[in-house]
Design a protein around this motif. Sequence first.
Motif, PDB file in Angstrom:
ATOM      1  N   LEU A 144       0.841  -1.205   0.000  1.00 40.73           N
ATOM      2  CA  LEU A 144       0.000   0.000   0.000  1.00 40.73           C
ATOM      3  C   LEU A 144       0.872   1.249   0.000  1.00 40.73           C
ATOM      4  CD1 LEU A 144      -2.598  -0.988   2.768  1.00 40.73           C
ATOM      5  CD2 LEU A 144      -3.066  -0.817   0.322  1.00 40.73           C
ATOM      6  N   GLN A 145       0.239   2.336  -0.429  1.00 43.06           N
ATOM      7  CA  GLN A 145       0.940   3.620  -0.442  1.00 43.06           C
ATOM      8  C   GLN A 145       0.900   4.253   0.953  1.00 43.06           C
ATOM      9  OE1 GLN A 145      -0.759   7.004  -2.729  1.00 43.06           O
ATOM     10  NE2 GLN A 145       0.842   6.515  -4.189  1.00 43.06           N
ATOM     11  N   ASP A 146       2.018   4.839   1.364  1.00 47.29           N
ATOM     12  CA  ASP A 146       1.985   5.572   2.626  1.00 47.29           C
ATOM     13  C   ASP A 146       1.706   7.059   2.369  1.00 47.29           C
ATOM     14  OD1 ASP A 146       4.321   6.779   1.832  1.00 47.29           O
ATOM     15  OD2 ASP A 146       5.615   5.734   3.249  1.00 47.29           O
ATOM     16  N   ILE A 147       1.629   7.838   3.425  1.00 54.14           N
ATOM     17  CA  ILE A 147       1.236   9.246   3.226  1.00 54.14           C
ATOM     18  C   ILE A 147       2.331  10.072   2.559  1.00 54.14           C
ATOM     19  CG2 ILE A 147      -0.521   9.399   5.045  1.00 54.14           C
ATOM     20  CD1 ILE A 147       1.560  10.508   6.913  1.00 54.14           C
ATOM     21  N   GLN A 148       3.536   9.499   2.439  1.00 56.27           N
ATOM     22  CA  GLN A 148       4.579  10.195   1.674  1.00 56.27           C
ATOM     23  C   GLN A 148       4.545   9.788   0.204  1.00 56.27           C
ATOM     24  OE1 GLN A 148       5.561   8.790   4.838  1.00 56.27           O
ATOM     25  NE2 GLN A 148       5.310  10.836   5.709  1.00 56.27           N
ATOM     26  N   GLY A 149       3.679   8.837  -0.126  1.00 53.82           N
ATOM     27  CA  GLY A 149       3.561   8.404  -1.513  1.00 53.82           C
ATOM     28  C   GLY A 149       4.420   7.199  -1.850  1.00 53.82           C
ATOM     29  N   ASN A 150       5.073   6.616  -0.866  1.00 55.73           N
ATOM     30  CA  ASN A 150       5.920   5.439  -1.108  1.00 55.73           C
ATOM     31  C   ASN A 150       5.098   4.157  -0.981  1.00 55.73           C
ATOM     32  OD1 ASN A 150       8.232   7.216  -1.082  1.00 55.73           O
ATOM     33  ND2 ASN A 150       8.029   7.215   1.159  1.00 55.73           N
ATOM     34  N   MET A 151       5.451   3.160  -1.785  1.00 57.99           N
ATOM     35  CA  MET A 151       4.811   1.856  -1.641  1.00 57.99           C
ATOM     36  C   MET A 151       5.462   1.115  -0.478  1.00 57.99           C
ATOM     37  SD  MET A 151       2.321   1.603  -3.655  1.00 57.99           S
ATOM     38  CE  MET A 151       1.918  -0.122  -3.545  1.00 57.99           C
ATOM     39  N   VAL A 152       4.612   0.560   0.372  1.00 61.88           N
ATOM     40  CA  VAL A 152       5.106  -0.144   1.550  1.00 61.88           C
ATOM     41  C   VAL A 152       4.539  -1.560   1.541  1.00 61.88           C
ATOM     42  CG1 VAL A 152       5.092  -0.188   4.075  1.00 61.88           C
ATOM     43  CG2 VAL A 152       5.248   2.002   2.874  1.00 61.88           C
ATOM     44  N   ASN A 153       5.431  -2.536   1.730  1.00 60.25           N
ATOM     45  CA  ASN A 153       5.009  -3.941   1.777  1.00 60.25           C
ATOM     46  C   ASN A 153       5.096  -4.457   3.209  1.00 60.25           C
ATOM     47  OD1 ASN A 153       4.838  -4.993  -1.190  1.00 60.25           O
ATOM     48  ND2 ASN A 153       6.626  -3.666  -1.084  1.00 60.25           N
ATOM     49  N   LEU A 154       4.263  -5.429   3.515  1.00 58.40           N
ATOM     50  CA  LEU A 154       4.373  -6.071   4.823  1.00 58.40           C
ATOM     51  C   LEU A 154       5.758  -6.677   4.991  1.00 58.40           C
ATOM     52  CD1 LEU A 154       3.074  -7.055   7.471  1.00 58.40           C
ATOM     53  CD2 LEU A 154       2.282  -9.076   6.244  1.00 58.40           C
ATOM     54  N   GLU A 155       6.288  -7.186   3.886  1.00 63.98           N
ATOM     55  CA  GLU A 155       7.608  -7.828   3.919  1.00 63.98           C
ATOM     56  C   GLU A 155       8.714  -6.876   4.363  1.00 63.98           C
ATOM     57  OE1 GLU A 155       8.727 -11.045   3.324  1.00 63.98           O
ATOM     58  OE2 GLU A 155       6.586 -11.424   3.618  1.00 63.98           O
ATOM     59  N   ASP A 156       8.465  -5.585   4.162  1.00 66.14           N
ATOM     60  CA  ASP A 156       9.484  -4.598   4.551  1.00 66.14           C
ATOM     61  C   ASP A 156       9.769  -4.642   6.052  1.00 66.14           C
ATOM     62  OD1 ASP A 156       9.371  -3.831   1.932  1.00 66.14           O
ATOM     63  OD2 ASP A 156       8.143  -2.037   2.279  1.00 66.14           O
ATOM     64  N   PHE A 157       8.814  -5.183   6.815  1.00 67.75           N
ATOM     65  CA  PHE A 157       8.963  -5.168   8.271  1.00 67.75           C
ATOM     66  C   PHE A 157       9.394  -6.526   8.829  1.00 67.75           C
ATOM     67  CE2 PHE A 157       5.487  -2.215   7.112  1.00 67.75           C
ATOM     68  CZ  PHE A 157       6.143  -1.017   7.392  1.00 67.75           C
ATOM     69  N   ARG A 158       9.770  -7.428   7.943  1.00 71.31           N
ATOM     70  CA  ARG A 158      10.188  -8.754   8.393  1.00 71.31           C
ATOM     71  C   ARG A 158      11.352  -8.620   9.384  1.00 71.31           C
ATOM     72  NH1 ARG A 158       9.125 -13.986   6.657  1.00 71.31           N
ATOM     73  NH2 ARG A 158       7.121 -13.049   6.215  1.00 71.31           N
ATOM     74  N   GLY A 159      11.272  -9.374  10.454  1.00 67.19           N
ATOM     75  CA  GLY A 159      12.299  -9.276  11.490  1.00 67.19           C
ATOM     76  C   GLY A 159      11.888  -8.374  12.640  1.00 67.19           C
TER      77      GLY A 159
END
Lengths: 386, 183
Positions: free
Chosen positions: B51-66
Amino acid sequence: MLKKNLLSLLIANVFLLIFVPLSQAYIGLCCAHCGGNMPLNIPGGGIPETHEFRFKVSQMFMVMGPLRDGTRDLDNAAELLGPANGTTFAVTPEEMRTYMTMASVAYSFTDDFAMMAMMSYIRNEMDMQFNTPLQSSTGTRGFTMTSDGQSDLTVLGKYRLYKDDNLAPTKQASVLFGLSLPTGEIEKEFTNNPVNGQNGTILPFRMQTGSGTVDPIIGVTLQSSTDPWWYGANAQLEAHVYNNDQGYRRGSELRYDFYLMRQVHSRVVLLGELQGWYEGTFNREPYRGRILGEGHAGGTPSGGFLSPLFDPKNYGGHKLAVTLGLQFQPIPLHVVEMAATIPIYQDLNGPQLRDDYMLQFTYYVELPTKKSRRYTGFKAPKELGF
Amino acid sequence: MKMTARLKLTLMTTALLLGSLHPSVWAHQQAFENMGITKPRVEKSAPGFALQDIQGNMVNLEDFRGKAILLNFWATWCEACKEELPSMQRLYEALSSQGVEVVAISIDRRNFDRVKKYAKEYNLTFPVLWDPEQKVRKHYYIMGLPTTYLIDPNGRLKGFASGARVWDSPDSIQALTSLKEKL
């Protein structure tokens, strides 16, 4: 009257007190159904969240007058007062004030199905003006005709046929179905008429507090929302299909509403509403008028009507009105609404009092039961392993 | 031989019982209970999203792995949601350096500017994402707001909370930090 209104409120509050403990476990969950809310003056409009009760108390005050025939206001004294000959009348209404205290309870059995029951206590006051001979004989210009009592009980079901989203729908379509039950009275009588022999005779149709018949109600409701706007339409038909114990029936009533609401604050919603009514005439006089001659000159059925109020043809018509108001949520689960209604068009069947204005104050409280998602929080989804 | 097997069984049972009575385990369970967090019967992977964040970047759940994740669903029209946002921010400030992430997904269908406005008003520095099509909301079976999931560093669902909470309470901190530990 004040005592009786207070009694009604007291009864409603006792209901509230009985059920208040149910809401103590409220944990601050937004059911997201506020976008499906409607103006509270639409019967069966807003419904509670699933497995919750909604108790509602409403106080309405309405003023009607002056007399109108078709779309034209009438000059009471010049056009209607005179001998009771069918064209002119011995006594005519000038203004009517109605005070109605309404209490209702609703419960949602599922996300899509709710039932509700509504009961009212009504008080009518109608200022009457005598023709010149009666003014002379009674020594007064007129009198205030009154009646009060419980009105008919309405039981409604609402079933949602369509929704585009389960949590926060933007489009919904529902059907309404129910009955109006004859808990009101149809034989209210004069008690303070200054004219000799009139006390104890039957009051005109509008002064009765009930219809005397079991009447089916069907309706359809369309609701939409585009944050922060909520809008929709409602149409309801209350049919009167058979005669009551006095041998007459009210005209059927079609009510329709278009509404627009705007959330201006997280706790405040403004509302605007265009309301319409089509109502038919009464089909005939009550037995006590038709056969016994009550309400007729000389006390005989062949005599002219003493007042246009006794003529069954002088009822109903088509009305359009605008309502403006606001809903306010002082604390979670509690909502108040204040609304004012003014007519914008009235085409009435025969001489009758036209609507002037109406004020309504409503309060409701939502009470989650133990099965409500707001009581303990929504059950965790088993699809995700819970 | 028979005695040895019985002895092993006794020792294992004793170890399990002692382990379950360890103060930290009991404290974690108590923290979950105190917070009204439902634990899963069967641990499943959290549904993925981008999903897009409020800065306009795409964010994945996988980004938070760990990282342990507090995944919160909210909306600007939800009064109860706004009540818990400040405590989420305080939790993020307290635990972000310890591998705990706070992620909020707004399900507002439109008026993304209002989501940004709220993030600014509440000084939210954790990722705030936008799900206007309601796809992620539906994958997470959201039926009321706010709803929060706790996800462990391996991406597995560990808890479910329906309704507003005070997320920087000692119980909440205990529950979140426990996700980082192997119990």
